[in-house]
Structures are given as structure tokens and as C-alpha cells.
Scaffold this motif. Structure first.
Motif, mmCIF file in Angstrom:
data_model
loop_
_atom_site.group_PDB
_atom_site.id
_atom_site.type_symbol
_atom_site.label_atom_id
_atom_site.label_comp_id
_atom_site.label_asym_id
_atom_site.label_seq_id
_atom_site.Cartn_x
_atom_site.Cartn_y
_atom_site.Cartn_z
ATOM 1 N N UNK A 24 1.495 4.397 13.613
ATOM 2 C CA UNK A 24 1.372 3.634 14.860
ATOM 3 C C UNK A 24 -0.079 3.608 15.339
ATOM 4 N N UNK A 25 -0.786 4.708 15.063
ATOM 5 C CA UNK A 25 -2.192 4.795 15.438
ATOM 6 C C UNK A 25 -3.021 5.052 14.184
ATOM 7 N N UNK A 81 -3.645 13.301 10.978
ATOM 8 C CA UNK A 81 -2.808 12.108 10.989
ATOM 9 C C UNK A 81 -1.622 12.326 11.918
ATOM 10 N N UNK A 82 -1.113 11.220 12.436
ATOM 11 C CA UNK A 82 0.125 11.272 13.213
ATOM 12 C C UNK A 82 1.300 11.143 12.259
ATOM 13 N N UNK A 83 2.482 11.237 12.803
ATOM 14 C CA UNK A 83 3.676 11.162 11.965
ATOM 15 C C UNK A 83 3.833 9.751 11.399
ATOM 16 N N UNK A 84 4.160 9.692 10.123
ATOM 17 C CA UNK A 84 4.323 8.405 9.448
ATOM 18 C C UNK A 84 5.756 7.916 9.606
ATOM 19 N N UNK A 85 5.899 6.607 9.835
ATOM 20 C CA UNK A 85 7.242 6.041 9.964
ATOM 21 C C UNK A 85 7.809 5.586 8.621
ATOM 22 N N UNK A 86 6.953 5.023 7.747
ATOM 23 C CA UNK A 86 7.385 4.507 6.447
ATOM 24 C C UNK A 86 6.282 4.735 5.421
ATOM 25 N N UNK A 87 6.652 4.691 4.166
ATOM 26 C CA UNK A 87 5.628 4.618 3.119
ATOM 27 C C UNK A 87 5.154 3.175 3.013
#
Length: 1000
Positions: free
Chosen positions: A227-228, A235-241
Motif C-alpha cells: 500500500x505504501x 517494508x510494510x505488510x504485503x497484500x499479494x505477490x
């Protein structure tokens, strides 16, 4: 472009018509049966649009042509009569190009996109596409543009629409999931890229009115969606690869492009050209595509990629993709059996068309149809465009022109194909415009046939069909001349078992396929299929073996073509064949035993026939590499499946790869393991035709250069030396970057003028040589030879540059000065190497009459005398015709000429071929002599390389026994030894002719 005249009967007109109606019918271009439909459309639209009343004569003619030729257009205009204002003669005078369409779409959709009204934007986009297609159809039917312009406009509309869809769905996905990122080599996060590639008619900018759009989806690399924007180390949390994200983008793209709505749909979308077809992933990374095409790419995929083109998304990524597939889609050399595969593809298409009874009606897939013209152009590109980049291109008509320009097609053949292509595309368009249906077949009903003839400008269907048949006959004639597979005859199949009753049949088949010992070959093939007699071989393994055996026979020379069995119908009577089928089968037997996992190996070979074919030719073309493959049975498939065969390596890259073994305890074994792997890679590239012989010499030289540099670094590191203790100078083939298979490395070690401890350097040089040349369980990497140093074997292994200069000025013989013309620095101290180069340049510039004892006014006569001695003393008695190097007109003639030119004109050009080419460019040789010398030297050098590839030994004399001479001839590309020896004699006569004129 003014229309050609169409017949028209006024009898069908009403007696009373208005002034505007009269204007329309006066300029009608349709036959009497057709204006009634146009009249009805006029009546319906007149009340809906004031534009009708304003129509000038030319606009009226255009409308009549459109309404007469397309029921689909009439239906759309009933819904959107306001579109008529876009169909005036003035509006239709010019084509719409992609940039203009993009600007128009931008203005048309901006407010909806800025407001987030995506559904409304998509609806407007579909209306835009429909309006543009009617505009193009009007230009087409009124003959305001020729076929190339029409298909270009349709393709531009598709490009604009697809790019807009991708832009919207990518924006939607980003709002929902975030931005995709990847990490570069330094660990920094970069935004990942995505693009849509057009294939087929979309890629070639040759779409028709109802074409599917064939696409591939590519993203730059694996990574994650955030998202950022991420930062290095945080790194922030990833939503998708990235793969998941771009798959969703692709799915949304497919849905919007192919969605059927009240406003119609944009395009039918076809994804079957992607790797693994319907079973493959929708999207792939650039690296994934590279691995797939390197491992599994087939001939049809090469042809498919010829038309690949970016249509939407990131232009840089698309460029990287096209650069990556360039050697695959345009190989520098391809086995001409690829034409058989193309012919087989077309035959399968014809069989499908025949099933539907449309062979003579289908203008695309039938005999003499559009597809055959496309296959002709793409097949010739496949064979020639890798070596001639001017033949590269995605569009059929320009490619046909280029094929004439470079004398691959005759002018009449290409002109006929071009005319047929435009005529048949014209027919295809008029078939599709009627109901906007994806059809390529002429109708059956008499009324429909007459309508097609009418809108094509003919008085009757018979007249039309006569012209169509003439075009199709020409296409078929050229197609069969270039692509029809020869030598295929119907006969009995191979035996499907190996019992005693089948043994005689097998041996007869093997004898027909040129096996010298059919009984022994039968026993080996029986073991190949059933196993060695101990252990269990599954039925599946035997089944696979029975699929592979015909592939072996397919490349065997056939004694009596009429007896070829249908199971071996892949066999080609011309082109690449095995020189020694008996040896190949024996090598296969040894390889299978070494590999061990018989079932796995057969599965791999069956699923990847190109790999199996490569193994056959490896066993036939190089005894040395065959032995390496049998000792290390995983090596070949690792090289093939990794994609490394597609890559050419320079010395710097090889040196970097050698550095990966710096930690190995045994550096000799590491050097030899790497050397064997690289030799196999280079040899396979040679056998496959991925590198021509000049490239092959460059790659072998790069391996030698990097190996010498690495060996010197090992010694430096071991002795804890901060700088190289000397320069390594390459001589002869190494100096000229002409290393061949099995070449020794002629080197000398040169130290700085004021070196303090010369004796201490001798063991360092010996250690470098030992690392490369000492015998181990894996053999040697390179044999090194230092006998060209001052005083030969009696002289110091390492000497100062001052001592070298003194020797060459005072004591060197003429042949030693001549050898100096082929030197260059290979490794070590660059300053010393450069100083050596300067000294050698002074010593070898005979035009300035250098102050050396070896120089005398008659130096050229002395060199000629030296050549005579070599010819007499080093050519076996009575075998001059077989001595391709030392004999009359042999390789040494050309090499001596290059060295004489270098001495006479003071050139620093150690490479023989480049020296000869320089003599041509500077006018030292006449154009005729230069062409004769260079061309025949190249041919002779190629034969030498093929000889050396077989044994990795310095073979300079051809075998005098007929059987091995035949095998050499076949490996060199001839059908028999008689033709081979005739050609060889011609090469040598030409070389000696030029040599005699220069040296007289």
C-alpha cells in the motif's frame, strides 16, 4: 483513391424520387439487387438525421457503398444516426493514426475517469470502437483506401482500446491492492512493470473486422504488492505477490475486453499462444518466458513471436522482452527441417478445414489462402532473418518486398503473393462486414455469392471466382515450391516388437537407413526399448522408446527412398543427416546406461524432441563431446534447460563465473570442470547453429583468455602478490582470436624492463601453465606452448621486454618476426603488454624498413620459399588433395597472405580474416580477388573446425579411407564424399590463384 465502377440498373428505382434520393442513386455503386437494402436504410435514417439532407454527391456514394455492403453497419447506424456526421466525404478522406485516436479517447473519457465512473468509461470505449469500425468500413467499401491502410487503421483502433482498458484495470487494481514492487540487484525496491504484447494479426498490425486479438501478458520480476512504497531494509505488510497482482490485472483486462454488452464488445481475446497454452499461467515474468523458450520453445512459437509487438503497458519492459526473444525468433541458423514442421502445421489445418468441407471456400485456411502467404513469409524469415536483420519485421507485405530485395523470392512470385494477399484480405473483410461475424468462408447460397461478387466489383460470382482461383493457384504453387515436404511415401509401419520373428524386418529397415551392421544395431535398439535384460522396464518406458526410435531413423541417410516406412516419414532426403548411425546408436546405449533413470530420460526426450535431436547430432558431430556427455550425463540437459545455450559469453563474463570457484580446494579440478561445461555449451551452440564459425572462434578464445587470466590470479593470490608479475602474450590462433577446438595456447611471459628478480618469476609462469596443462582425472583444460619465446625451449620461460626486443632485432629469424604479426596481450601486466605491442608494431612494419637483422629486401620471396617448404615437407606424400591446411591452396596460403599484408603495410591485425578483409577495404586486393579469397578461406576454415570438433585434435589431413571420408563429408553438409572433394578442390584453387598473384 477513386472507386472503380460498379454496374447499376436503374430499373429497380422508384419512378418518383426526391432530389436528394436521386443524388444518392445516381452515384450508386451497387447492383440492382443491392440498392433496395440501401434504399430501406436511407428511408429509415432520413427522418433520424438532418445529415442525410446535406449529403453531397461523394458522401452519398460512400453511404450507398456502406449500406449496400454491410448490414451490420446499417444496424449500428439505426441505433446511432448521429454517427453519420463522421461519415462524410471530407471526414473520410484521411486515415486515423494511433496518436490521434489516443488523443480523441483521452478527451472522450477524461471526465468519467477522473470521476471514477469506470463502467461508463468502458461503455463509451465500446461505442468509440464501434463508431471507428464503421468509419473504416465506409472508407473500405467506398475504395478510399487500399488493404494495407485498412488493416493498419483497424489495428490502431485495437491498440488504442486495449491500452485504455489496461490503464483503467491497472488503476482499479492499484486502488484496491496497492502497488507492485521488485528488488533490484542492490536490494533497492523498484516499481514492477507490466505490458501486453500483441501476437498474430494484432502484433503484425494486420487485423480484420472480426479478428480475435492474440495477446501475452508479461511482468518484469517477482516481488510483492504494498500500500505504501517500501524502503530498503524496511517494508510494510504485503497484500499479494506480483504474480497474484498481475494475474488479477490480466483477468480484469480479459473480462472487459471480451465482455458482451448492449454496446457490443471490444474484441474476442485469445490467450492460447502463451507458453503451455490453456494449461499455462495467464501471466509470466520476463525470466519465466526466457526459461520457457530456451527449454521448450518449438518452431511454431518462433514463428508466432515474429509478430510479437507491444500494444499496451510499459514500453521498456516490452523492449526487454523482444530483445530477450530475438535470438529465439530469429535464430542465426536453423535446421531446414523446420520447413517440414511448418508444412505439417499447415497440413493439420487443412485436415480440419477439409472436415468442414470448406477447403475451396475458406479464403484464410484453405489451399492457396491467406495463411499460406503468411507461412511463406514467416518461414523464410525463420531461415534467413537471423543472419540478415533487414528481413525482420511483423508485417506480411513489407516482408515479401524484402525477400525479393535479398533474392530469396523471385519478383514475379512475390508480386503474385502480394496481389493475392490484398485480394483475399479484401474478400475476407467483405465477408465479415456483412454481419460482423468471424467468417472466412465464401457462402454457399447463390444469392449470397452474387452479393459478395457484387461488393467486390464483379458482374457475376463466376467472374469473381475465376480471379480468386487464379490468385489461390499462384499462392499454392509458391507454397509447395518452398514448403512442401519431400520424400514422404506410404508403406508399412515399423515393427512394434523385438521378438525373433521381427528381427529380420528390423534389420531390413536398419539396412535401408544406412546402418553398416544392422544385426548389432538391432540388438542395441532392442536393449534401448526393453532394457539390458536385468531389472524391470515398464510398458510405458518401452512405449516411449518406440516413439523415439523413428526419430533416430528420421535423420539416417536412406538408400532407397521408395522403401521408407511411414513410421520414419520424418526422414529428410536433403539437409542435416547423421554421418554414422551405427556410432550414434552405440553412443545412445552408453549414455542411457550412464544416466541410469531410463524412464525419466525417455519422458524428457519425448516431451522435448529438440533435446533428443540435439543429443543425436552431438553423438554424431563430436566424438570428444560425446565422451564428455557420457561421463557427465546431466550436463547437456542442464545446459539446454537452463537456457544458457542462447547466450554468448565474453571473456569478462567467463572470468566472473570462474571466480565462483575461488574457494575450491583443488583449483585444477575446478578449472577442468568449468572448462568441460563451457566447451560443451560452446560445442552445442555450434552444432545447433546458434553461433556461426567466426562466433565460435571468438567464444573459444574468450574461454582461453579467461582461463589464463584466472590461472594467473590463482598464482598471484597463492603467492600474495599485489600486482601481476608479468604480461602473458598470446601468439598464433590465440593472438588472432581464432582458437579452434583442441587448439594449444601459444603464449610467452614478458616482464618489465627493470624487474629485480627474474629467476623468481620462472616458477610462477610454470605454475600458471601447470594449472591449465597438467594431466588430471578430468584431463587438461588447455595445452600451453611456449616454444615461440626467444631461443625456443632453451630460452628463459620469463624474460624482460628489453631482452625480447634485443633478441628480435639481433638474432630472430624471419619466421619469428612473421609470428609477431599475430600477437596480443591476453592477461597480466597491461603496461608491459602495451609496451610489447608497441615494439612488435615497430618490428613488423616492413614498409618503414625496420632496423632488424631479419629484414632484407627480398623478405617476401623468403616467405614464399618458406611456404613451399611447408607444402613439401609437412604434406604427406601423394595426399595433397586431402591436406586442407598445408597443401596447395590450403589454409596456410591465406594465413601467410594476411601476415605478408601486415608486414608490408605495418598493420597491427593478428586476426587472419580481418587482415584479409582490410586488404579488400583498402584496395590492396581487387574486389574480385578479395571476394574469392575471403569467401573460400571461410569455407575451408569451417571444414577445419568441423574436423577438429570431432576429435579435438589438430587434424590437417582428411582421411583417405572412403568410409571415414564420407562421414566427414556428411558432417560438413555434403551428401557424399565426391561432391565434397570437388567443392574442396574449388576452394583451394581459388585461394592458390590469389596467393600466386600476390606472392609472385
Amino acid at each position: 483513391m477513386r472507386p472503380h465502377s460498379f454496374p447499376f440498373s436503374r430499373a429497380a428505382l422508384r419512378v418518383s424520387v426526391s432530389r436528394v434520393e436521386e443524388r444518392i442513386w445516381k452515384h450508386s455503386i451497387a447492383r440492382s439487387a443491392v440498392p433496395e437494402r440501401a434504399r430501406r436504410a436511407f428511408d429509415e435514417l432520413r427522418s433520424a438525421s438532418q445529415q442525410i439532407e446535406k449529403a453531397d454527391a461523394e458522401t452519398a456514394r460512400i453511404w450507398c457503398a456502406l449500406w449496400s455492403g454491410s448490414e451490420w453497419a446499417v444496424e449500428l447506424l439505426r441505433k446511432h444516426p448521429e454517427w453519420l456526421e463522421h461519415l462524410t466525404a471530407e471526414a473520410l478522406a484521411y486515415l486515423h493514426q494511433l496518436k490521434g485516436l489516443q488523443r480523441e479517447l483521452e478527451m472522450f473519457l477524461t471526465s468519467d475517469l477522473e470521476s471514477g465512473r469506470h463502467a461508463q468509461a468502458f461503455a463509451k470505449l465500446r461505442q468509440f470502437k464501434q463508431r471507428e469500425m464503421i468509419r473504416i468500413a465506409a472508407r473500405d467499401l467506398a475504395r478510399l483506401a487500399r488493404t494495407p491502410e485498412i488493416i493498419g487503421e483497424i489495428s490502431a483502433v485495437a491498440d488504442a482500446c486495449l491500452a485504455t482498458v489496461l490503464r483503467i484495470v491497472t488503476h482499479q487494481a492499484t486502488l484496491r491492492f496497492g502497488m507492485p514492487f521488485e528488488q533490484d540487484a542492490s536490494g533497492e525496491w523498484q516499481q514492477a512493470k507490466f505490458c501486453v504484447l500483441g501476437m498474430g494479426k494484432l502484433g503484425g498490425q494486420e487485423l480484420n473486422y472480426s479478428s480475435d486479438v492474440d495477446v501475452l501478458f508479461v511482468y518484469s520480476d517477482e516481488g510483492s504488492v504494498f500500500k505504501e512504497p517500501p524502503r530498503k531494509g524496511k517494508t510494510t505488510k504485503s497484500s499479494l505477490t506480483n504474480h497474484q497482482f498481475f494475474t488479477r490485472v490480466a483477468e480484469a483486462f480479459i473480462n472487459e475486453v471480451g465482455k458482451l454488452t448492449p454496446d457490443g464488445m471490444l474484441f474476442r481475446i485469445d490467450l492460447r499462444l502463451r507458453p503451455e497454452g490453456d494449461a499455462g499461467p495467464l501471466v509470466r515474468s520476463l525470466a519465466s518466458y526466457e526459461n520457457y523458450y530456451a527449454q521448450w520453445g518449438q518452431t511454431w512459437e518462433r514463428m508466432m513471436l515474429i509478430k510479437a509487438r507491444r500494444v499496451a503497458g510499459d514500453a521498456t519492459l516490452a523492449g526487454e522482452f523482444l530483445e530477450m526473444v530475438q535470438p529465439f525468433r530469429y535464430p542465426r541458423s536453423v535446421n531446414e527441417k523446420a520447413l517440414d514442421e511448418v508444412a505439417a502445421m499447415k497440413l493439420r489445418i487443412e485436415n480440419e478445414v477439409l472436415k468442414s468441407g470448406e477447403m475451396d471456400r475458406n479464403v484464410k485456411l484453405g489451399r492457396g489462402g491467406i495463411r499460406e502467404i503468411e507461412f511463406i513469409a514467416q518461414s523464410m524469415q525463420l531461415l534467413h532473418a537471423g543472419r540478415n536483420p533487414f528481413l525482420q519485421g511483423a508485417q506480411t507485405l513489407p516482408v515479401l518486398e524484402k525477400l525479393v530485395q535479398y533474392q530469396i523470392l523471385t519478383g514475379p512470385d512475390a508480386a503474385g503473393l502480394s496481389a493475392a494477399y490484398q485480394f483475399l484480405r479484401d474478400v475476407e473483410h467483405r465477408l465479415q462486414m456483412e454481419q460482423n461475424r468471424q467468417t472466412h468462408s465464401l457462402p454457399i447460397s447463390p444469392a449470397a455469392r452474387e452479393r459478395i461478387a457484387s461488393v467486390m466489383g464483379f458482374k457475376s460470382f463466376a467472374a469473381f471466382d475465376k480471379v480468386r482461383a487464379k490468385h489461390s493457384r499462384h499462392v499454392r504453387t509458391v507454397y509447395e515450391k518452398l514448403l512442401k515436404t519431400n520424400g514422404r511415401v506410404e508403406a508399412e509401419t515399423l515393427p512394434n516388437d523385438f521378438d525373433e520373428s521381427a528381427a529380420n524386418r528390423w534389420q531390413n529397415v536398419l539396412a535401408e537407413h544406412s546402418f553398416r551392421d544392422p544385426a548389432h544395431a538391432f540388438r542395441l535398439l532392442k536393449e534401448f526399448a526393453l532394457g539390458p535384460g536385468f531389472g524391470h522396464v515398464s510398458g510405458r518406458t518401452t512405449e516411449l522408446a518406440l516413439q523415439l526410435i523413428p526419430k533416430i531413423l528420421a535423420f539416417c541417410p536412406v538408400k532407397n527412398p521408395r522403401k521408407i516406412t511411414s513410421s520414419s516419414s520424418h526422414s529428410r532426403l536433403t539437409g542435416e543427416i547423421l554421418s554414422d548411425p551405427d556410432r550414434v546408436v552405440a553412443r545412445i546405449d552408453s549414455f542411457v546406461s550412464a544416466y541410469g533413470a531410463r524412464a525419466t530420460l525417455y519422458e524428457m526426450w519425448t516431451s522435448n524432441p529438440a533435446l533428443f535431436e540435439l543429443m543425436l547430432f552431438l553423438f554424431d558431430r563430436s566424438e570428444f563431446l560425446a565422451e564428455v556427455a557420457i561421463r557427465t550425463p546431466d550436463l547437456v540437459d542442464e545446459l539446454v534447460l537452463s537456457g544458457h545455450l542462447q547466450r554468448r559469453k565474453e571473456a569478462e563474463q567467463i572470468f566472473e563465473e570462474l571466480q565462483h570457484g575461488r574457494g575450491d580446494a583443488d583449483q585444477k579440478l575446478w578449472l577442468r570442470r568449468y572448462h568441460q561445461s563451457e566447451l560443451m555449451r560452446i560445442g552445442l551452440r555450434d552444432i545447433l547453429g546458434l553461433a556461426d564459425h567466426e562466433q565460435n572462434f571468438d567464444e573459444l578464445t574468450a574461454l582461453a583468455d579467461a582461463s589464463l587470466r584466472y590461472a594467473l590470479e590463482i598464482v598471484q593470490r597463492k603467492r600474495k602478490l599485489r600486482a601481476p608479475p608479468f604480461a602473458i602474450i598470446g601468439w598464433g590462433k590465440l593472438g588472432g582470436r581464432e582458437i579452434n577446438y583442441g587448439s594449444d595456447l601459444d603464449i610467452t611471459f614478458v616482464a618489465a624492463p627493470k624487474v629485480k628478480n627474474l629467476p623468481a618469476l620462472q616458477p610462477l609462469a610454470a605454475e600458471v601453465m601447470d594449472l591449465l596443462s597438467s594431466q588430471t582425472e578430468l584431463g587438461v583444460a588447455f595445452q600451453t606452448d611456449t616454444r615461440l619465446r626467444p631461443d625456443g625451449e632453451k630460452g628463459l620461460l620469463v624474460n624482460t621486454i628489453t631482452a625480447y626486443e634485443d633478441y628480435y632485432r639481433q638474432r630472430a629469424m624471419l619466421w619469428e618476426i612473421q609470428s609477431l604479426t599475430r600477437t596480443r596481450i591476453v592477461a597480466g601486466d597491461k603496461k608491459v603488454g602495451e609496451a610489447f605491442h608497441e615494439i612488435s608494431a615497430q618490428l613488423t612494419d616492413f614498409g618503414t624498413k625496420p632496423k632488424i637483422n631479419a629484414f632484407t629486401p627480398d623478405w617476401k620471396k623468403q616467405i614464399a620459399h618458406m611456404r613451399e617448404r611447408i607444402e613439401k615437407e609437412r604434406t604427406p606424400a601423394g595426399k595433397d588433395a586431402l591436406a586442407i591446411k598445408t597443401g596447395r591452396g590450403g589454409l596456410i596460403d591465406a594465413e601467410f597472405l594476411a601476415q605478408v599484408f601486415s608486414l608490408e603495410y605495418g598493420w597491427s591485425e593478428p586476426n587472419t580474416l580481418r587482415a584479409l578483409q582490410r586488404a579488400a577495404s583498402e584496395g590492396i586486393l581487387t574486389k574480385a580477388d578479395a571476394e574469392k579469397l575471403v569467401e573460400n578461406y571461410r569455407k575451408l576454415r569451417r571444414i577445419e573446425a568441423i574436423l577438429r570438433r570431432w576429435s579435438f585434435a589438430g587434424e590437417t589431413v582428411l582421411p583417405d579411407d572412403p568410409a571415414p571420408l564420407y562421414r566427414v563429408a556428411v558432417r560438413c553438409g555434403w551428401k557424399d564424399s565426391d561432391e565434397f572433394m570437388k567443392a574442396l578442390a574449388m576452394y583451394r584453387v581459388a585461394i592458390r590463384d590469389v596467393y600466386g598473384r600476390v606472392m609472385r
